[in-house]
Structures are given as C-alpha cells and as structure tokens.
Design a protein around this motif. Structure first.
Motif, PDB file in Angstrom:
ATOM      1  N   HIS A 152      -4.731   9.531   5.818  1.00  0.00           N
ATOM      2  CA  HIS A 152      -4.468   8.214   5.241  1.00  0.00           C
ATOM      3  C   HIS A 152      -2.978   7.931   5.073  1.00  0.00           C
ATOM      4  CE1 HIS A 152      -8.562   7.018   3.226  1.00  0.00           C
ATOM      5  NE2 HIS A 152      -8.689   7.330   4.498  1.00  0.00           N
ATOM      6  N   LYS A 153      -2.168   8.982   4.976  1.00  0.00           N
ATOM      7  CA  LYS A 153      -0.734   8.751   4.785  1.00  0.00           C
ATOM      8  C   LYS A 153      -0.102   8.077   5.999  1.00  0.00           C
ATOM      9  CE  LYS A 153       0.781  13.388   6.252  1.00  0.00           C
ATOM     10  NZ  LYS A 153       1.392  14.668   5.797  1.00  0.00           N
ATOM     11  N   HIS A 154      -0.806   8.093   7.139  1.00  0.00           N
ATOM     12  CA  HIS A 154      -0.310   7.429   8.342  1.00  0.00           C
ATOM     13  C   HIS A 154      -0.965   6.067   8.565  1.00  0.00           C
ATOM     14  CE1 HIS A 154       1.734  11.111   9.375  1.00  0.00           C
ATOM     15  NE2 HIS A 154       0.599  11.787   9.499  1.00  0.00           N
ATOM     16  N   ALA A 155      -1.757   5.591   7.590  1.00  0.00           N
ATOM     17  CA  ALA A 155      -2.506   4.347   7.789  1.00  0.00           C
ATOM     18  C   ALA A 155      -1.597   3.142   7.988  1.00  0.00           C
ATOM     19  CB  ALA A 155      -3.440   4.112   6.601  1.00  0.00           C
ATOM     20  N   ALA A 156      -0.489   3.079   7.240  1.00  0.00           N
ATOM     21  CA  ALA A 156       0.420   1.944   7.392  1.00  0.00           C
ATOM     22  C   ALA A 156       0.981   1.866   8.806  1.00  0.00           C
ATOM     23  CB  ALA A 156       1.554   2.043   6.366  1.00  0.00           C
TER      24      ALA A 156
ATOM     25  N   THR B 126      -7.158  -9.523   4.304  1.00  0.00           N
ATOM     26  CA  THR B 126      -6.956  -8.083   4.486  1.00  0.00           C
ATOM     27  C   THR B 126      -5.472  -7.752   4.540  1.00  0.00           C
ATOM     28  OG1 THR B 126      -9.061  -7.805   5.654  1.00  0.00           O
ATOM     29  CG2 THR B 126      -7.370  -6.130   6.038  1.00  0.00           C
ATOM     30  N   LYS B 127      -4.714  -8.569   5.262  1.00  0.00           N
ATOM     31  CA  LYS B 127      -3.262  -8.343   5.371  1.00  0.00           C
ATOM     32  C   LYS B 127      -2.620  -8.286   3.992  1.00  0.00           C
ATOM     33  CE  LYS B 127       0.950 -10.863   6.587  1.00  0.00           C
ATOM     34  NZ  LYS B 127       1.485 -12.116   7.184  1.00  0.00           N
TER      35      LYS B 127
ATOM     36  N   LYS C 288       0.133  -1.380  -0.912  1.00  0.00           N
ATOM     37  CA  LYS C 288      -0.065   0.061  -0.779  1.00  0.00           C
ATOM     38  C   LYS C 288       0.031   0.568   0.665  1.00  0.00           C
ATOM     39  CE  LYS C 288      -1.154   0.523  -5.183  1.00  0.00           C
ATOM     40  NZ  LYS C 288      -0.340   1.298  -6.145  1.00  0.00           N
ATOM     41  N   LEU C 289      -0.135  -0.341   1.625  1.00  0.00           N
ATOM     42  CA  LEU C 289      -0.185   0.082   3.025  1.00  0.00           C
ATOM     43  C   LEU C 289       0.792  -0.727   3.867  1.00  0.00           C
ATOM     44  CD1 LEU C 289      -4.044   0.467   3.432  1.00  0.00           C
ATOM     45  CD2 LEU C 289      -2.357   2.298   3.461  1.00  0.00           C
ATOM     46  N   SER C 290       2.032  -0.721   3.446  1.00  0.00           N
ATOM     47  CA  SER C 290       3.054  -1.448   4.202  1.00  0.00           C
ATOM     48  C   SER C 290       4.358  -0.658   4.132  1.00  0.00           C
ATOM     49  CB  SER C 290       3.243  -2.856   3.646  1.00  0.00           C
ATOM     50  OG  SER C 290       3.716  -2.805   2.320  1.00  0.00           O
TER      51      SER C 290
END
Length: 350
Positions: free
Chosen positions: A308-312, A341-342, A348-350
């Motif tokens: 998950h740490k690579h999700a962004a 969603t964006k 948290k994911l940017s």
C-alpha cells in the motif's frame, strides 16, 4: 525486470518492489502472459491481499444475501418440501439419491435456502427492469411473486436446483445483474491486467501499514480442467461419469451488457457447486482454495502483490495512462465517481 515466482498447489505468487515494477509486470505485452501467440490469462484486482476470490453472493458477510436467506428460510418452512439428493439427465432420467454423510437432511435444506437467496435479488432486478421495458437477457422476468409468493428453485431436488448454469439464459442475466451491483455467484475478470490494477487501487482511501493490494491472474484454458472429487449417483444411466465440482468459465454475449465489452470481461464460478456444498459440510469455495484443493499439475493462478505504501505512485501511473472508471464505463455517474474518488484519495494517497 526479472520476476521471481513462488509456486505451490497450482498457484504462483510474487511481490513487486515499486508501482512501476508492478505495472511493468502486468503489461499485456509482457511475454510471461503469452503462449503460442495468445494470452490465455484474465485478471482481477483486490485492494487487500487477504480478500478471498469469493463471489459476492457467497460471502458470509453480505447483508443483502443475509436478508434474502431469512426470506428463503421462511419460504422453506411454509413449503416444507420432501427432498432427494439425486441428479437428472435429459430428457427424463433421474438417479437415486447420493449419500454424503449424517447431516444430509440439514445440509440439503440449507442448500435450497441459500440457492433461493441468490435468486431473489436477481428476480427483483429482472422483474423491475421488465416493468420499465428495459431489456434483460432472460426468456421471462422470473416467477410472479403474487401467484407464487413461496417460490423455491426445484426444492425437491436441491443439487439440481443449485445448478444455475444449466439454464441457457441465466449466465447473461447474472452477468448483467452483477455489473449493476446485484450479488451473484459470478466472479468477474478482465482480459486487461492494467484495468485490474485500477480496480485494486480505486477503493483505497489511505494506505494500511503492512498491507498489500494484489492483482490475480487466472489461466483461462487450464482453469477449465481444475476439479475436485465429487460423487457418483446410484442408479445412474450406464456409463454415467462421476460428477466433480469444477471451475466454469462464463462468457456471455456483450450485446445486452456494454460494461462487459468496455472491461473486456468474463466470469468464473464453480459448476456442480451443490455437490461441493454437501461434501464440504455447507461451504462455498473461494477460487484460490478450490485450486489449491485440486492441486493441479500446472499453474492456474498467479498473484502479484504491491505494498500500500506504493499506492500513490500507482494512482499517478494510471492517471497518466488515462485508466479510470469513466473510461471503462462512460456514464455521468462514473465521471462523478472518478471525481469523488480523486478527492477522497487526495489527502492520504497523493
């Protein structure tokens, strides 16, 4: 990039070190997906690695199915059918009942209840669409709830009643209902692995420490050869084979389902799943557990994981490649969902 796979019981697994490696491993042009000029693999994305390959209608925590089971249980008590665990051959030959164990009566009742629970939302969907003149790929809208308020699917023969795929019109109807959010026994796959990566990362709102998202790959041809031991029915026609639960590939026409065409999709389920249900004490099989139990000699499933740490980083790669829900299913609702969603992922994911 060299991928190192670990193999066990027909399943290969690996983990990517970065989002770029993940996408590179998934590219449709990658040679490890190709055999004899064809790509026999189909793909499915999960936001969490621990999520089983279990269709929505077979998930024990599905609230829709749980409520449908309550209604189906009431119907069963009203009808109180006598049941036989036999099998049918066209045009009109029935075997004698098979024996699975001491709990056959309880399990056969539960099988009819759970099968009915799968049908109920499908018939509601089909009936409502029919009333509004919306086309559904069924020969008819289903049982009339006014004329037959306690309808059950073939309650005297629960193994046969559970065999939904024996009807030529049901697979396409199930696929259409599935794509509109109705829980079914179908598990949907795409021929495009990058699309599977999108569906793996889209539900995430923030990374979970130590968690992985995954893309599963299923070998479309080998899957049809995967089966677990079933049962032979007493007094079957001469030469009748043992009936083994096996993976079924469902490829309905896209004529009535534009979402299916947009996603390059197909579906899997388990045929003769009622036999599996009776032999396993009332369990429905997750696909990866089914493959492991069958222990095939060749690789049938692959799993590629990404932290998950690579999700962004993955979200950014997919944005640049213009992979989105609205690109796959172009409606205003999906454009709006992409926008929401964006911004939900922004902090948290940017």
């Amino acid at each position: 990039m060299t991928i190192i796979w670990e193999a066990s019981h027909g399943i290969e697994t690996t983990i990517a070190n970065s989002a770029a490696d993940f996408i590179e491993a998934l590219r449709p042009s990658n040679s490890h997906w190709w055999e004899g000029g064809q790509c026999p693999w189909v793909f499915r994305g999960h936001a969490r690695e621990e999520w089983a390959l279990l269709p929505s209608a077979w998930r024990p925590d599905n609230p829709i199915i749980r409520n449908c089971i309550a209604e189906a249980s009431h119907r069963f008590e009203v009808v109180s059918p006598a049941q036989m665990l036999n099998w049918f051959w066209h045009p009109n030959f029935w075997s004698s009942s098979a024996t699975f164990g001491d709990n056959d009566a309880t399990l056969s009742k539960q099988l009819t209840i759970e099968t009915t629970a799968e049908y109920l939302p499908l018939w509601d969907f089909a009936g409502a669409c029919d009333e509004l003149s919306m086309q559904v790929p069924l020969l008819g809208p289903g049982p009339d709830p006014i004329q037959d308020p306690h309808w059950l699917p073939d309650p005297a023969h629960p193994l046969v009643g559970d065999e939904l795929l024996r009807f030529s019109d049901l697979p396409a109807a199930l696929a259409l209902a599935q794509h509109h959010g109705i829980p079914t026994r179908l598990l949907d796959w795409t021929r495009n692995p990058v699309v599977a990566a999108f569906f793996a990362v889209e539900p995430l709102r923030e990374p979970v420490a130590g968690a992985n998202l995954v893309v599963w790959a299923l070998h479309n041809r080998r899957a049809k050869e995967v089966a677990v031991e079933g049962v032979s029915f007493p007094a079957a026609p001469h030469g009748a084979p043992r009936f083994d639960p096996e993976i079924a590939i469902v490829r309905p026409s896209t004529r009535d389902n534009p979402y299916l065409a947009a996603q390059a999709g197909l579906f899997t389920t388990v045929s003769r799943s009622g036999i599996y249900f009776m032999k396993s004490g009332g369990k429905r099989p997750a696909l990866e557990a089914f493959v492991a139990e069958a222990n095939p000699a060749t690789i049938v499933l692959r799993k590629i994981a990404l932290s998950h740490k690579h999700a962004a980083d993955l979200i950014e790669i997919l944005r640049r490649e213009r992979v989105s829900r609205s690109a796959l299913m172009p409606t205003m609702d999906n454009v709006a969902r992409d926008v929401l969603t964006k911004w939900a992922q922004q902090e948290k994911l940017s």
